[in-house]
Design a protein around this motif. Structure first.
Motif, PDB file in Angstrom:
ATOM      1  N   SER A 163       0.674  -1.171  -0.138  1.00 38.80           N
ATOM      2  CA  SER A 163       0.008   0.027  -0.031  1.00 38.80           C
ATOM      3  C   SER A 163       0.955   1.089   0.087  1.00 38.80           C
ATOM      4  O   SER A 163       2.033   1.194   0.383  1.00 38.80           O
ATOM      5  CB  SER A 163      -0.806   0.108   1.295  1.00 38.80           C
ATOM      6  OG  SER A 163      -0.177   0.554   2.620  1.00 38.80           O
ATOM      7  N   ALA A 164       0.368   2.385  -0.411  1.00 36.27           N
ATOM      8  CA  ALA A 164       1.160   3.746  -0.473  1.00 36.27           C
ATOM      9  C   ALA A 164       1.577   3.934   1.043  1.00 36.27           C
ATOM     10  O   ALA A 164       2.562   4.626   1.114  1.00 36.27           O
ATOM     11  CB  ALA A 164       0.183   4.893  -1.179  1.00 36.27           C
ATOM     12  N   GLU A 165       0.704   3.786   1.937  1.00 30.64           N
ATOM     13  CA  GLU A 165       1.170   4.064   3.480  1.00 30.64           C
ATOM     14  C   GLU A 165       2.384   3.383   3.775  1.00 30.64           C
ATOM     15  O   GLU A 165       3.117   3.800   4.499  1.00 30.64           O
ATOM     16  CB  GLU A 165      -0.130   3.693   4.243  1.00 30.64           C
ATOM     17  CG  GLU A 165      -1.315   4.565   4.389  1.00 30.64           C
ATOM     18  CD  GLU A 165      -2.198   4.305   2.903  1.00 30.64           C
ATOM     19  OE1 GLU A 165      -2.371   3.201   2.405  1.00 30.64           O
ATOM     20  OE2 GLU A 165      -2.808   5.236   2.376  1.00 30.64           O
ATOM     21  N   HIS A 166       2.279   2.142   3.168  1.00 33.95           N
ATOM     22  CA  HIS A 166       3.447   1.162   3.597  1.00 33.95           C
ATOM     23  C   HIS A 166       5.015   2.074   3.083  1.00 33.95           C
ATOM     24  O   HIS A 166       5.624   2.096   4.028  1.00 33.95           O
ATOM     25  CB  HIS A 166       3.614  -0.201   3.146  1.00 33.95           C
ATOM     26  CG  HIS A 166       2.787  -1.144   3.595  1.00 33.95           C
ATOM     27  ND1 HIS A 166       2.215  -2.242   2.818  1.00 33.95           N
ATOM     28  CD2 HIS A 166       2.101  -1.065   4.751  1.00 33.95           C
ATOM     29  CE1 HIS A 166       1.399  -2.689   3.686  1.00 33.95           C
ATOM     30  NE2 HIS A 166       1.111  -2.253   4.823  1.00 33.95           N
ATOM     31  N   VAL A 167       4.590   2.476   1.956  1.00 32.74           N
ATOM     32  CA  VAL A 167       5.823   3.363   1.502  1.00 32.74           C
ATOM     33  C   VAL A 167       6.173   4.454   2.119  1.00 32.74           C
ATOM     34  O   VAL A 167       7.381   4.578   2.204  1.00 32.74           O
ATOM     35  CB  VAL A 167       5.504   3.576  -0.286  1.00 32.74           C
ATOM     36  CG1 VAL A 167       6.748   4.439  -0.918  1.00 32.74           C
ATOM     37  CG2 VAL A 167       5.254   2.212  -1.192  1.00 32.74           C
ATOM     38  N   ALA A 168       5.101   5.274   2.461  1.00 32.48           N
ATOM     39  CA  ALA A 168       5.273   6.785   2.934  1.00 32.48           C
ATOM     40  C   ALA A 168       6.150   6.296   4.321  1.00 32.48           C
ATOM     41  O   ALA A 168       6.912   7.053   4.865  1.00 32.48           O
ATOM     42  CB  ALA A 168       4.094   7.334   3.300  1.00 32.48           C
ATOM     43  N   GLU A 169       5.648   5.159   5.113  1.00 34.60           N
ATOM     44  CA  GLU A 169       6.216   4.931   6.340  1.00 34.60           C
ATOM     45  C   GLU A 169       7.470   4.558   6.385  1.00 34.60           C
ATOM     46  O   GLU A 169       8.502   4.994   7.211  1.00 34.60           O
ATOM     47  CB  GLU A 169       5.294   3.756   6.788  1.00 34.60           C
ATOM     48  CG  GLU A 169       5.016   3.542   8.439  1.00 34.60           C
ATOM     49  CD  GLU A 169       4.126   2.467   8.580  1.00 34.60           C
ATOM     50  OE1 GLU A 169       4.858   1.451   8.735  1.00 34.60           O
ATOM     51  OE2 GLU A 169       2.853   2.422   8.300  1.00 34.60           O
ATOM     52  N   TYR A 170       8.105   3.792   5.205  1.00 33.84           N
ATOM     53  CA  TYR A 170       9.123   3.354   4.990  1.00 33.84           C
ATOM     54  C   TYR A 170      10.138   4.213   4.617  1.00 33.84           C
ATOM     55  O   TYR A 170      11.363   4.764   5.028  1.00 33.84           O
ATOM     56  CB  TYR A 170       9.273   2.244   3.900  1.00 33.84           C
ATOM     57  CG  TYR A 170       8.849   0.944   4.395  1.00 33.84           C
ATOM     58  CD1 TYR A 170       8.700   0.504   5.554  1.00 33.84           C
ATOM     59  CD2 TYR A 170       8.355   0.152   3.179  1.00 33.84           C
ATOM     60  CE1 TYR A 170       8.560  -0.832   5.937  1.00 33.84           C
ATOM     61  CE2 TYR A 170       8.163  -1.120   3.841  1.00 33.84           C
ATOM     62  CZ  TYR A 170       8.014  -1.590   5.088  1.00 33.84           C
ATOM     63  OH  TYR A 170       7.621  -2.931   4.954  1.00 33.84           O
ATOM     64  N   LEU A 171       9.656   5.121   3.317  1.00 35.86           N
ATOM     65  CA  LEU A 171      10.950   5.940   2.697  1.00 35.86           C
ATOM     66  C   LEU A 171      10.546   7.207   2.833  1.00 35.86           C
ATOM     67  O   LEU A 171      11.494   8.411   2.664  1.00 35.86           O
ATOM     68  CB  LEU A 171      10.886   5.619   1.060  1.00 35.86           C
ATOM     69  CG  LEU A 171      11.010   4.022   0.941  1.00 35.86           C
ATOM     70  CD1 LEU A 171      10.815   3.861  -0.459  1.00 35.86           C
ATOM     71  CD2 LEU A 171      12.565   3.729   1.364  1.00 35.86           C
ATOM     72  N   GLY A 172       9.270   7.786   3.109  1.00 38.64           N
ATOM     73  CA  GLY A 172       8.765   9.029   3.420  1.00 38.64           C
ATOM     74  C   GLY A 172       9.360  10.121   2.303  1.00 38.64           C
ATOM     75  O   GLY A 172       9.307   9.908   1.325  1.00 38.64           O
ATOM     76  N   ASP A 173      10.169  11.116   3.011  1.00 34.81           N
ATOM     77  CA  ASP A 173      10.582  12.243   2.049  1.00 34.81           C
ATOM     78  C   ASP A 173      11.851  11.892   1.231  1.00 34.81           C
ATOM     79  O   ASP A 173      12.373  12.876   0.605  1.00 34.81           O
ATOM     80  CB  ASP A 173      10.899  13.418   2.904  1.00 34.81           C
ATOM     81  CG  ASP A 173       9.586  14.090   3.472  1.00 34.81           C
ATOM     82  OD1 ASP A 173       8.613  13.804   2.900  1.00 34.81           O
ATOM     83  OD2 ASP A 173       9.905  14.609   4.400  1.00 34.81           O
ATOM     84  N   LYS A 174      12.226  10.751   1.381  1.00 30.97           N
ATOM     85  CA  LYS A 174      13.408  10.198   0.526  1.00 30.97           C
ATOM     86  C   LYS A 174      13.144   9.921  -1.075  1.00 30.97           C
ATOM     87  O   LYS A 174      13.860  10.000  -1.949  1.00 30.97           O
ATOM     88  CB  LYS A 174      14.194   9.078   1.131  1.00 30.97           C
ATOM     89  CG  LYS A 174      14.826   9.233   2.462  1.00 30.97           C
ATOM     90  CD  LYS A 174      15.639   8.116   2.758  1.00 30.97           C
ATOM     91  CE  LYS A 174      15.311   7.669   4.182  1.00 30.97           C
ATOM     92  NZ  LYS A 174      15.962   6.450   4.480  1.00 30.97           N
ATOM     93  N   VAL A 175      11.677   9.997  -1.215  1.00 30.68           N
ATOM     94  CA  VAL A 175      11.296   9.911  -2.674  1.00 30.68           C
ATOM     95  C   VAL A 175      10.677  11.094  -2.924  1.00 30.68           C
ATOM     96  O   VAL A 175      10.068  11.848  -2.159  1.00 30.68           O
ATOM     97  CB  VAL A 175      10.146   8.793  -2.638  1.00 30.68           C
ATOM     98  CG1 VAL A 175      10.727   7.699  -3.606  1.00 30.68           C
ATOM     99  CG2 VAL A 175       9.627   8.007  -1.515  1.00 30.68           C
ATOM    100  N   ASP A 176      10.826  11.523  -4.292  1.00 34.09           N
ATOM    101  CA  ASP A 176      10.181  12.697  -4.724  1.00 34.09           C
ATOM    102  C   ASP A 176       8.687  12.757  -4.841  1.00 34.09           C
ATOM    103  O   ASP A 176       7.923  13.661  -4.416  1.00 34.09           O
ATOM    104  CB  ASP A 176      10.953  13.054  -6.076  1.00 34.09           C
ATOM    105  CG  ASP A 176      12.400  12.984  -5.997  1.00 34.09           C
ATOM    106  OD1 ASP A 176      12.597  13.977  -5.212  1.00 34.09           O
ATOM    107  OD2 ASP A 176      12.915  12.516  -6.698  1.00 34.09           O
ATOM    108  N   LEU A 177       8.124  11.365  -4.929  1.00 34.75           N
ATOM    109  CA  LEU A 177       6.635  11.170  -5.214  1.00 34.75           C
ATOM    110  C   LEU A 177       6.008  10.209  -4.868  1.00 34.75           C
ATOM    111  O   LEU A 177       6.714   8.896  -5.510  1.00 34.75           O
ATOM    112  CB  LEU A 177       6.183  11.912  -6.602  1.00 34.75           C
ATOM    113  CG  LEU A 177       4.632  11.949  -6.713  1.00 34.75           C
ATOM    114  CD1 LEU A 177       4.174  13.228  -5.896  1.00 34.75           C
ATOM    115  CD2 LEU A 177       4.420  12.211  -8.156  1.00 34.75           C
ATOM    116  N   ILE A 178       5.280   9.779  -3.976  1.00 39.67           N
ATOM    117  CA  ILE A 178       4.388   8.625  -3.919  1.00 39.67           C
ATOM    118  C   ILE A 178       3.131   8.331  -4.546  1.00 39.67           C
ATOM    119  O   ILE A 178       2.196   9.309  -3.982  1.00 39.67           O
ATOM    120  CB  ILE A 178       4.250   8.115  -2.425  1.00 39.67           C
ATOM    121  CG1 ILE A 178       5.891   8.236  -1.928  1.00 39.67           C
ATOM    122  CG2 ILE A 178       3.761   6.812  -2.215  1.00 39.67           C
ATOM    123  CD1 ILE A 178       5.715   8.054  -0.321  1.00 39.67           C
TER     124      ILE A 178
END
Ligand code: TXA
Ligand code: MG
Length: 321
Positions: A149-164
């Motif tokens: 899920s996108a929440e998993h990604v946000a939790e893991y990588l947060g601001d290290k990615v430019d866009l989720i």
């Protein structure tokens, strides 16, 4: 906040980011990917950095059409073509001979490149609009559960990615099946979302490597800042002995007859359906991992169809302290 619903505008923004060398996390039918322009070695290097991968494992390159395959590969043999016609878009990754234009960092210096066409409208549109194939591993830090899920990604990588890009939960829930078709004998390097039986129906018997080829790692290499993961044990026939005061979790395949000694139970599929179990697998584990348990017991699933992919990931999870 860099987590946005995958609207037409958001996907267009994502494509711009990919084209300018940035990183975009996006949904596929299997798990969320952390994407970069496959022809931009610097952008791909950032993927490894963000994931904290201690070594450069080869990445899967995602395409939106067959033309893109020709940009990446020197040859697509008959066997590969048959599989592409039958299973793409879908959870099948093919290892094929690579063109020199594919940066070595994508393939970890191998003469081959892993390619797949994801069956997810957001992924396909992002690749199309980026007008370049997208190299993407699963969007989790090294050694951690794959995000569904996108929440998993946000939790893991947060601001290290430019866009989720949030496209909702991944319908298949386990990574793609990786098949090497460059050898005389086609070889499954990683069981996954496409059952081996279905591949064999199209090209005949294939070899299955059962060793840990996916992200070989020793626990000592794990970066220290990850929250400690709950230990996982495969449940044997007899009930586990529980030390008093310990919180024990259970990941059950079907609905259990009784709760037993467990503090928290997650059920993969009430009616024991392997497809539903695969789709729920990572999110059930995520929830158990966050529940403050001392240990998680996992009931084995039958090793047929998608059950093979589930057991492959379970054995790995259990193998790590
Ligand atoms: O479903 C999936 O496959 C997801 C989504 C995002 O597409 N991606 C994914 O990527 O699981 P990753 O990086 O977590 O796993 C890639 C797998 C690894 O097992 C890697 O060793 C294998 O693909 N692989 C990549 N390129 C290869 C190559 N040239 N030869 C052999 N194996 C390769
Ligand atoms: Mg992965």
């Amino acid at each position: 906040m860099n987590l946005v619903t995958a609207t037409t505008e958001a996907i267009a923004r994502g494509a711009k980011i990919i084209r300018s060398g940035g990183l975009v996390a996006f949904p596929t039918e299997t798990v969320y990917g952390l994407g970069a322009d496959a022809f931009n070695a610097l952008a791909v290097a950032r993927v490894f950095e963000v994931k904290n991968r201690p070594q450069f494992d080869p990445l899967i390159v995602h395409v939106a059409d067959k033309k893109m395959v020709d940009e990446l590969c020197t040859a697509v043999n008959d066997r590969a073509r048959k599989l592409i016609d039958r299973f793409w878009p879908g959870p099948l990754t093919l290892v094929l001979p690579k063109r020199a234009a594919v940066p070595d960092i994508v393939t970890a210096g191998l003469p081959t490149v892993a390619v797949r066409m994801p069956a997810h409208p957001v992924a396909l549109r992002l690749i199309e609009q980026s007008r370049t194939p997208i190299a993407a591993p699963s969007a989790n830090p090294f050694g951690y559960l794959s995000p569904t899920s996108a929440e998993h990604v946000a939790e893991y990588l947060g601001d290290k990615v430019d866009l989720i890009l949030d496209g909702g939960p991944c319908p298949i829930g386990v990574e793609s099946t990786v098949l090497d078709v460059t050898q005389p004998e086609a070889t499954v390097l990683r069981p996954g979302g496409l059952p081996v039986e279905e591949i064999e129906r199209v090209i005949g018997e294939v070899r299955v490597i059962t060793g840990d080829v996916d992200e070989p790692q020793s626990p000592g290499q794990l970066p220290r800042h990850y929250s400690p993961r709950t230990p996982i044990r495969i449940l044997k026939a007899e009930e586990p002995t529980i030390e008093p005061g310990k919180n024990i979790g259970l990941l059950a395949f079907r609905k259990p007859d009784r709760i037993g000694p467990f503090t928290r139970v997650e059920v993969l599929s009430e009616k024991g359906d392997l497809r539903e179990a695969a789709a729920r697998f990572f999110s059930c584990l995520h929830r158990l991992d966050k529940a403050g348990l001392d240990i998680i017991y996992v009931e084995p699933v039958p090793e047929v169809g998608l059950g093979r992919a589930i057991m492959n990931r379970l054995m790995k999870a259990a193998g790590r302290p």
